[in-house]
Design a protein around this motif. Sequence first.
Motif, PDB file in Angstrom:
ATOM      1  N   TYR A  59      15.168  -7.970   6.015  1.00  0.00           N
ATOM      2  CA  TYR A  59      13.885  -7.286   5.828  1.00  0.00           C
ATOM      3  C   TYR A  59      13.542  -6.436   7.043  1.00  0.00           C
ATOM      4  O   TYR A  59      13.072  -5.305   6.916  1.00  0.00           O
ATOM      5  N   GLU A  60      13.782  -6.969   8.247  1.00  0.00           N
ATOM      6  CA  GLU A  60      13.461  -6.211   9.453  1.00  0.00           C
ATOM      7  C   GLU A  60      14.325  -4.956   9.568  1.00  0.00           C
ATOM      8  O   GLU A  60      13.821  -3.876   9.914  1.00  0.00           O
ATOM      9  N   LEU A  61      15.618  -5.088   9.266  1.00  0.00           N
ATOM     10  CA  LEU A  61      16.492  -3.917   9.327  1.00  0.00           C
ATOM     11  C   LEU A  61      16.101  -2.876   8.271  1.00  0.00           C
ATOM     12  O   LEU A  61      16.099  -1.668   8.540  1.00  0.00           O
ATOM     13  N   THR A  62      15.760  -3.360   7.091  1.00  0.00           N
ATOM     14  CA  THR A  62      15.347  -2.444   6.030  1.00  0.00           C
ATOM     15  C   THR A  62      14.053  -1.737   6.397  1.00  0.00           C
ATOM     16  O   THR A  62      13.902  -0.520   6.174  1.00  0.00           O
ATOM     17  N   LEU A  63      13.111  -2.478   6.982  1.00  0.00           N
ATOM     18  CA  LEU A  63      11.845  -1.866   7.393  1.00  0.00           C
ATOM     19  C   LEU A  63      12.076  -0.843   8.505  1.00  0.00           C
ATOM     20  O   LEU A  63      11.469   0.239   8.488  1.00  0.00           O
ATOM     21  N   ASP A  64      12.951  -1.150   9.456  1.00  0.00           N
ATOM     22  CA  ASP A  64      13.263  -0.176  10.512  1.00  0.00           C
ATOM     23  C   ASP A  64      13.859   1.099   9.910  1.00  0.00           C
ATOM     24  O   ASP A  64      13.502   2.214  10.304  1.00  0.00           O
ATOM     25  N   HIS A  65      14.762   0.930   8.957  1.00  0.00           N
ATOM     26  CA  HIS A  65      15.361   2.089   8.298  1.00  0.00           C
ATOM     27  C   HIS A  65      14.308   2.877   7.526  1.00  0.00           C
ATOM     28  O   HIS A  65      14.286   4.113   7.574  1.00  0.00           O
ATOM     29  N   LEU A  66      13.428   2.165   6.833  1.00  0.00           N
ATOM     30  CA  LEU A  66      12.377   2.828   6.060  1.00  0.00           C
ATOM     31  C   LEU A  66      11.429   3.591   6.982  1.00  0.00           C
ATOM     32  O   LEU A  66      10.962   4.686   6.629  1.00  0.00           O
ATOM     33  N   GLN A  67      11.148   3.049   8.159  1.00  0.00           N
ATOM     34  CA  GLN A  67      10.276   3.751   9.106  1.00  0.00           C
ATOM     35  C   GLN A  67      10.912   5.054   9.579  1.00  0.00           C
ATOM     36  O   GLN A  67      10.212   6.033   9.839  1.00  0.00           O
ATOM     37  N   GLN A  68      12.226   5.072   9.671  1.00  0.00           N
ATOM     38  CA  GLN A  68      12.899   6.300  10.076  1.00  0.00           C
ATOM     39  C   GLN A  68      12.963   7.308   8.929  1.00  0.00           C
ATOM     40  O   GLN A  68      12.798   8.511   9.140  1.00  0.00           O
ATOM     41  N   VAL A  69      13.170   6.817   7.718  1.00  0.00           N
ATOM     42  CA  VAL A  69      13.358   7.704   6.576  1.00  0.00           C
ATOM     43  C   VAL A  69      12.020   8.136   5.986  1.00  0.00           C
ATOM     44  O   VAL A  69      11.826   9.318   5.676  1.00  0.00           O
ATOM     45  N   ASN A  70      11.099   7.210   5.815  1.00  0.00           N
ATOM     46  CA  ASN A  70       9.819   7.496   5.182  1.00  0.00           C
ATOM     47  C   ASN A  70       8.727   6.661   5.859  1.00  0.00           C
ATOM     48  O   ASN A  70       8.386   5.575   5.401  1.00  0.00           O
ATOM     49  N   PRO A  71       8.147   7.185   6.941  1.00  0.00           N
ATOM     50  CA  PRO A  71       7.164   6.407   7.700  1.00  0.00           C
ATOM     51  C   PRO A  71       5.931   6.020   6.881  1.00  0.00           C
ATOM     52  O   PRO A  71       5.369   4.936   7.076  1.00  0.00           O
ATOM     53  N   LYS A  72       5.519   6.878   5.955  1.00  0.00           N
ATOM     54  CA  LYS A  72       4.334   6.573   5.145  1.00  0.00           C
ATOM     55  C   LYS A  72       4.602   5.361   4.244  1.00  0.00           C
ATOM     56  O   LYS A  72       3.766   4.461   4.130  1.00  0.00           O
ATOM     57  N   ALA A  73       5.752   5.300   3.623  1.00  0.00           N
ATOM     58  CA  ALA A  73       6.108   4.160   2.777  1.00  0.00           C
ATOM     59  C   ALA A  73       6.252   2.893   3.615  1.00  0.00           C
ATOM     60  O   ALA A  73       5.866   1.804   3.183  1.00  0.00           O
ATOM     61  N   ALA A  74       6.776   3.026   4.833  1.00  0.00           N
ATOM     62  CA  ALA A  74       6.912   1.866   5.714  1.00  0.00           C
ATOM     63  C   ALA A  74       5.539   1.319   6.081  1.00  0.00           C
ATOM     64  O   ALA A  74       5.325   0.099   6.095  1.00  0.00           O
ATOM     65  N   LEU A  75       4.587   2.218   6.348  1.00  0.00           N
ATOM     66  CA  LEU A  75       3.232   1.784   6.668  1.00  0.00           C
ATOM     67  C   LEU A  75       2.589   1.099   5.468  1.00  0.00           C
ATOM     68  O   LEU A  75       1.927   0.060   5.617  1.00  0.00           O
ATOM     69  N   GLN A  76       2.790   1.626   4.276  1.00  0.00           N
ATOM     70  CA  GLN A  76       2.269   0.976   3.070  1.00  0.00           C
ATOM     71  C   GLN A  76       2.887  -0.406   2.881  1.00  0.00           C
ATOM     72  O   GLN A  76       2.204  -1.368   2.538  1.00  0.00           O
ATOM     73  N   PHE A  77       4.170  -0.507   3.127  1.00  0.00           N
ATOM     74  CA  PHE A  77       4.856  -1.794   3.019  1.00  0.00           C
ATOM     75  C   PHE A  77       4.268  -2.814   3.991  1.00  0.00           C
ATOM     76  O   PHE A  77       3.960  -3.944   3.612  1.00  0.00           O
ATOM     77  N   VAL A  78       4.105  -2.422   5.251  1.00  0.00           N
ATOM     78  CA  VAL A  78       3.561  -3.326   6.275  1.00  0.00           C
ATOM     79  C   VAL A  78       2.140  -3.737   5.919  1.00  0.00           C
ATOM     80  O   VAL A  78       1.780  -4.911   6.021  1.00  0.00           O
ATOM     81  N   ASN A  79       1.328  -2.767   5.503  1.00  0.00           N
ATOM     82  CA  ASN A  79      -0.062  -3.089   5.134  1.00  0.00           C
ATOM     83  C   ASN A  79      -0.107  -4.048   3.949  1.00  0.00           C
ATOM     84  O   ASN A  79      -0.897  -4.986   3.932  1.00  0.00           O
ATOM     85  N   PHE A  80       0.719  -3.814   2.959  1.00  0.00           N
ATOM     86  CA  PHE A  80       0.750  -4.691   1.808  1.00  0.00           C
ATOM     87  C   PHE A  80       1.202  -6.098   2.218  1.00  0.00           C
ATOM     88  O   PHE A  80       0.607  -7.094   1.824  1.00  0.00           O
ATOM     89  N   MET A  81       2.250  -6.165   3.019  1.00  0.00           N
ATOM     90  CA  MET A  81       2.771  -7.470   3.435  1.00  0.00           C
ATOM     91  C   MET A  81       1.749  -8.228   4.286  1.00  0.00           C
ATOM     92  O   MET A  81       1.575  -9.436   4.111  1.00  0.00           O
ATOM     93  N   ASN A  82       1.036  -7.556   5.134  1.00  0.00           N
ATOM     94  CA  ASN A  82       0.091  -8.224   6.026  1.00  0.00           C
ATOM     95  C   ASN A  82      -1.235  -8.587   5.361  1.00  0.00           C
ATOM     96  O   ASN A  82      -1.877  -9.550   5.774  1.00  0.00           O
ATOM     97  N   HIS A  83      -1.628  -7.852   4.336  1.00  0.00           N
ATOM     98  CA  HIS A  83      -2.968  -8.062   3.774  1.00  0.00           C
ATOM     99  C   HIS A  83      -2.998  -8.511   2.331  1.00  0.00           C
ATOM    100  O   HIS A  83      -3.996  -9.045   1.866  1.00  0.00           O
ATOM    101  N   GLU A  84      -1.953  -8.311   1.594  1.00  0.00           N
ATOM    102  CA  GLU A  84      -1.998  -8.591   0.146  1.00  0.00           C
ATOM    103  C   GLU A  84      -1.130  -9.784  -0.274  1.00  0.00           C
ATOM    104  O   GLU A  84      -1.141 -10.138  -1.446  1.00  0.00           O
ATOM    105  N   THR A  85      -0.395 -10.360   0.619  1.00  0.00           N
ATOM    106  CA  THR A  85       0.546 -11.409   0.204  1.00  0.00           C
ATOM    107  C   THR A  85       0.203 -12.773   0.793  1.00  0.00           C
ATOM    108  O   THR A  85       1.065 -13.606   0.977  1.00  0.00           O
ATOM    109  N   GLU A  86      -1.047 -13.014   1.057  1.00  0.00           N
ATOM    110  CA  GLU A  86      -1.427 -14.311   1.659  1.00  0.00           C
ATOM    111  C   GLU A  86      -1.580 -15.378   0.630  1.00  0.00           C
ATOM    112  O   GLU A  86      -1.894 -15.306  -0.450  1.00  0.00           O
TER     113      GLU A  86
END
Length: 86
Positions: A59-86
């Motif tokens: 997951y960490e490697l995929t997120l790092d790759h996503l941040q390089q390829v599509n930073p907006k999608a990476a930010l959405q992913f992080v926000n969703f993971m931190n706030h919507e999956t509790e």
Amino acid sequence: MKQYINPILTACSLLALLTTIYFQNERINQFKVEVKTLQSTTDSLRDENFINHVWIDRYELTLDHLQQVNPKAALQFVNFMNHETE
């Protein structure tokens, strides 16, 4: 009568000692079985921990790759993971 007391006491002491040794050996054998069971459980938990660690690394490697390829999608992913999956 005194000549019989000493051998009787010796025999009783020997019997008590042998009984104690027998029950101690039984306890030791029980502990050996418990140790083997705990070692099995520990090995299984280590395996599960390794598998989970591999998934986290992926997951960490995929997120790092996503941040390089599509930073907006990476930010959405992080926000969703931190706030919507509790």
